[in-house]
Motif scaffolding. Structure first.
Motif, PDB file in Angstrom:
ATOM      1  N   PHE A  72       0.824  -1.209   0.000  1.00 21.36           N
ATOM      2  CA  PHE A  72       0.000   0.000   0.000  1.00 21.36           C
ATOM      3  C   PHE A  72       0.859   1.260   0.000  1.00 21.36           C
ATOM      4  CE2 PHE A  72      -2.868  -3.195   1.861  1.00 21.36           C
ATOM      5  CZ  PHE A  72      -3.950  -3.051   1.009  1.00 21.36           C
ATOM      6  N   GLY A  73       2.057   1.160   0.607  1.00 22.63           N
ATOM      7  CA  GLY A  73       2.950   2.309   0.596  1.00 22.63           C
ATOM      8  C   GLY A  73       3.422   2.654  -0.798  1.00 22.63           C
ATOM      9  N   SER A  74       3.729   1.629  -1.607  1.00 14.35           N
ATOM     10  CA  SER A  74       4.168   1.890  -2.977  1.00 14.35           C
ATOM     11  C   SER A  74       3.033   2.482  -3.808  1.00 14.35           C
ATOM     12  CB  SER A  74       4.679   0.598  -3.622  1.00 14.35           C
ATOM     13  OG  SER A  74       3.653  -0.377  -3.679  1.00 14.35           O
ATOM     14  N   LEU A  75       1.803   1.979  -3.609  1.00 10.02           N
ATOM     15  CA  LEU A  75       0.660   2.564  -4.311  1.00 10.02           C
ATOM     16  C   LEU A  75       0.429   4.007  -3.861  1.00 10.02           C
ATOM     17  CD1 LEU A  75      -1.891  -0.409  -4.237  1.00 10.02           C
ATOM     18  CD2 LEU A  75      -0.545   0.396  -6.183  1.00 10.02           C
ATOM     19  N   GLY A  76       0.559   4.227  -2.550  1.00  8.66           N
ATOM     20  CA  GLY A  76       0.355   5.578  -2.030  1.00  8.66           C
ATOM     21  C   GLY A  76       1.390   6.555  -2.548  1.00  8.66           C
ATOM     22  N   LEU A  77       2.655   6.129  -2.541  1.00  9.32           N
ATOM     23  CA  LEU A  77       3.706   7.011  -3.050  1.00  9.32           C
ATOM     24  C   LEU A  77       3.518   7.275  -4.537  1.00  9.32           C
ATOM     25  CD1 LEU A  77       6.843   5.574  -1.206  1.00  9.32           C
ATOM     26  CD2 LEU A  77       5.652   7.729  -0.752  1.00  9.32           C
ATOM     27  N   GLY A  78       3.018   6.259  -5.271  1.00  6.40           N
ATOM     28  CA  GLY A  78       2.734   6.465  -6.686  1.00  6.40           C
ATOM     29  C   GLY A  78       1.643   7.499  -6.886  1.00  6.40           C
ATOM     30  N   GLY A  79       0.599   7.430  -6.054  1.00  6.56           N
ATOM     31  CA  GLY A  79      -0.475   8.418  -6.141  1.00  6.56           C
ATOM     32  C   GLY A  79       0.004   9.818  -5.804  1.00  6.56           C
ATOM     33  N   ILE A  80       0.817   9.915  -4.750  1.00  6.67           N
ATOM     34  CA  ILE A  80       1.343  11.227  -4.365  1.00  6.67           C
ATOM     35  C   ILE A  80       2.249  11.792  -5.450  1.00  6.67           C
ATOM     36  CG2 ILE A  80       2.844  12.410  -2.714  1.00  6.67           C
ATOM     37  CD1 ILE A  80       1.823  10.456  -0.582  1.00  6.67           C
ATOM     38  N   ALA A  81       3.097  10.934  -6.023  1.00  4.97           N
ATOM     39  CA  ALA A  81       4.017  11.395  -7.063  1.00  4.97           C
ATOM     40  C   ALA A  81       3.259  11.862  -8.303  1.00  4.97           C
ATOM     41  CB  ALA A  81       4.991  10.272  -7.427  1.00  4.97           C
ATOM     42  N   SER A  82       2.253  11.090  -8.727  1.00  9.06           N
ATOM     43  CA  SER A  82       1.495  11.492  -9.910  1.00  9.06           C
ATOM     44  C   SER A  82       0.702  12.767  -9.656  1.00  9.06           C
ATOM     45  CB  SER A  82       0.555  10.363 -10.337  1.00  9.06           C
ATOM     46  OG  SER A  82      -0.368  10.059  -9.306  1.00  9.06           O
ATOM     47  N   GLY A  83       0.108  12.881  -8.455  1.00  7.08           N
ATOM     48  CA  GLY A  83      -0.624  14.105  -8.118  1.00  7.08           C
ATOM     49  C   GLY A  83       0.277  15.319  -8.069  1.00  7.08           C
ATOM     50  N   THR A  84       1.478  15.135  -7.529  1.00  8.23           N
ATOM     51  CA  THR A  84       2.438  16.239  -7.460  1.00  8.23           C
ATOM     52  C   THR A  84       2.885  16.665  -8.850  1.00  8.23           C
ATOM     53  OG1 THR A  84       3.214  15.436  -5.302  1.00  8.23           O
ATOM     54  CG2 THR A  84       4.650  16.959  -6.505  1.00  8.23           C
ATOM     55  N   PHE A  85       3.084  15.683  -9.735  1.00 12.49           N
ATOM     56  CA  PHE A  85       3.491  15.999 -11.105  1.00 12.49           C
ATOM     57  C   PHE A  85       2.410  16.818 -11.814  1.00 12.49           C
ATOM     58  CE2 PHE A  85       3.495  14.978 -15.641  1.00 12.49           C
ATOM     59  CZ  PHE A  85       4.788  15.348 -15.993  1.00 12.49           C
ATOM     60  N   ILE A  86       1.163  16.397 -11.668  1.00 13.78           N
ATOM     61  CA  ILE A  86       0.062  17.132 -12.303  1.00 13.78           C
ATOM     62  C   ILE A  86      -0.039  18.539 -11.712  1.00 13.78           C
ATOM     63  CG2 ILE A  86      -2.440  17.203 -12.646  1.00 13.78           C
ATOM     64  CD1 ILE A  86      -2.405  14.146 -12.588  1.00 13.78           C
ATOM     65  N   ALA A  87       0.123  18.642 -10.396  1.00 13.76           N
ATOM     66  CA  ALA A  87       0.050  19.948  -9.738  1.00 13.76           C
ATOM     67  C   ALA A  87       1.162  20.873 -10.242  1.00 13.76           C
ATOM     68  CB  ALA A  87       0.148  19.775  -8.226  1.00 13.76           C
ATOM     69  N   ALA A  88       2.358  20.334 -10.441  1.00 11.49           N
ATOM     70  CA  ALA A  88       3.465  21.140 -10.935  1.00 11.49           C
ATOM     71  C   ALA A  88       3.180  21.634 -12.355  1.00 11.49           C
ATOM     72  CB  ALA A  88       4.750  20.313 -10.906  1.00 11.49           C
ATOM     73  N   TYR A  89       2.563  20.756 -13.160  1.00 17.26           N
ATOM     74  CA  TYR A  89       2.222  21.171 -14.521  1.00 17.26           C
ATOM     75  C   TYR A  89       1.166  22.279 -14.511  1.00 17.26           C
ATOM     76  CZ  TYR A  89       0.189  21.039 -19.194  1.00 17.26           C
ATOM     77  OH  TYR A  89      -0.288  21.386 -20.434  1.00 17.26           O
ATOM     78  N   VAL A  90       0.151  22.140 -13.673  1.00 27.38           N
ATOM     79  CA  VAL A  90      -0.898  23.169 -13.575  1.00 27.38           C
ATOM     80  C   VAL A  90      -0.298  24.495 -13.128  1.00 27.38           C
ATOM     81  CG1 VAL A  90      -2.978  23.858 -12.320  1.00 27.38           C
ATOM     82  CG2 VAL A  90      -2.752  21.505 -13.171  1.00 27.38           C
ATOM     83  N   LEU A  91       0.597  24.431 -12.128  1.00 27.81           N
ATOM     84  CA  LEU A  91       1.222  25.663 -11.635  1.00 27.81           C
ATOM     85  C   LEU A  91       2.085  26.307 -12.725  1.00 27.81           C
ATOM     86  CD1 LEU A  91       1.779  27.575  -9.265  1.00 27.81           C
ATOM     87  CD2 LEU A  91       3.672  26.045  -8.595  1.00 27.81           C
ATOM     88  N   TRP A  92       2.809  25.475 -13.482  1.00 27.66           N
ATOM     89  CA  TRP A  92       3.652  26.000 -14.566  1.00 27.66           C
ATOM     90  C   TRP A  92       2.801  26.707 -15.621  1.00 27.66           C
ATOM     91  CZ3 TRP A  92       8.508  27.003 -15.975  1.00 27.66           C
ATOM     92  CH2 TRP A  92       8.788  27.155 -17.323  1.00 27.66           C
TER      93      TRP A  92
END
Length: 335
Positions: free
Chosen positions: A258-278
């Motif tokens: 579950f930790g690997s799935l959670g970190l994957g979700g956090i990483a993908s969400g952070t990537f999308i957030a960075a793109y939106v901010l850019w």
């Protein structure tokens, strides 16, 4: 077999990061108490020699469980005196589970029927069971013929063993080995669902999960005879085994799963957030839908990570409780 002897001391084994002592009380195991179990599928070229090899070592209780071979595997096995069962389903895992329902002796020596394993290693495989171990794995890499395994297969095997150690916390050296010895009681404690060739992987994971006392012994491993064809496909089957290792971590190492799935979700969400901010900073363009998706991914990832931590705590408590109950049971039997 070895002469009767009594050994004192302990042998450590790795079980998910902890060391468990096994009292070395050696009592000879009779070959009559061992069932040699051979799952087969189109092994007519080798099955006769395999059966005769175990007869020469004194193991005459040989059971061949056949996956409806289209060649003469069953006839040859019967001609050599083995008991032959035709499995009702398909796949090696299903064959092994079904065959164990007919075993009436306390020990099983499981081996492939392709002639790659040496019957002369039988005593070496069975001996640790007399010292309190419940499951024995034969390590093919200890003495392997140069042409016994392709370079790709060897690389894949080592990668899978490292992945197993990383995910499940135990070093069994060769979890895909088809040469196993185990007690029937320990096998029946395991929760096995695999129908196919991933049965060895599931056995290794279940041994860690249920605290089955496991050890590894060096064996010899030979090349498959030219007239015998393998049923395995390195890339496809290797991917299936890795997926099985990851899936089984759900109940054996939930923090990783579950930790690997959670970190994957956090990483993908952070990537999308960075793109939106850019996009907003550079072009003053807003992406509301992507922003919502980003927040949802991060929240889901955090929740999965927290769930993994809680699940890991529950699994740890369960293992401690099981060990406590087993210790109480042993103390009661000693009185």
């Amino acid at each position: 077999m070895e002469d009767d002897a009594v050994r004192t001391g302990s042998s450590p084994r790795s079980d998910g990061g902890e060391t468990i002592a096994v009292t070395e009380e050696t009592a000879e195991i009779s070959a009559d108490d061992v069932c040699v179990l051979i799952p087969t599928l189109d092994e007519a070229a080798t099955i006769g020699d395999v059966i005769e090899g175990f007869y020469e070592q004194g193991y005459t209780n040989v059971v061949v469980v056949d996956g409806d071979s289209t060649d003469e595997t069953r006839d040859i096995a019967r001609d050599h005196g083995a008991e032959v069962l035709v499995q009702s389903g398909s796949g090696k895992g299903q064959a092994v589970r079904e065959a164990l329902e007919y075993v009436t002796v306390p020990y099983v020596l499981m081996v492939d029927g392709d002639g790659t394993y040496d019957p002369a290693d039988a005593d070496k495989m069975v001996e640790p069971l007399s010292r309190g171990y419940e499951h024995v794995i034969g390590n093919r890499f200890a003495d392997m013929d140069d042409d016994a395994m392709r370079a790709l297969n060897g690389f894949g095997n080592r990668m899978i063993n490292r992945a197993f150690g990383f995910v499940h916390g135990a070093n069994y050296q060769d979890i895909l080995s088809g040469y196993r010895a185990f007690t029937v009681d320990s096998f029946r404690r395991l929760s096995l669902d695999s129908d196919g060739f991933t049965i060895e992987t599931e056995l290794a994971v279940e041994c860690v999960k249920h605290g089955v006392e496991t050890t590894v012994v060096p064996i010899s491993y030979s090349a498959r005879p030219d007239e015998s064809e393998t049923n395995l496909h390195p890339i496809r089957d290797g991917g299936t085994i890795l997926l099985t290792l990851y899936t089984l971590a759900k109940t054996n190492n939930p923090l990783f799963y579950f930790g690997s799935l959670g970190l994957g979700g956090i990483a993908s969400g952070t990537f999308i957030a960075a793109y939106v901010l850019w996009e907003w900073v550079q072009y003053h363009q807003s992406h509301e839908v992507m922003a919502v998706a980003s927040a949802a991914a991060i929240m889901l990832g955090v929740q999965l990570l927290m769930f993994g931590v809680l699940s890991d705590m529950l699994v740890t408590l369960h293992r401690e409780q099981r060990r406590r109950l087993e210790r109480i049971a042993r103390e009661s039997n000693d009185r």
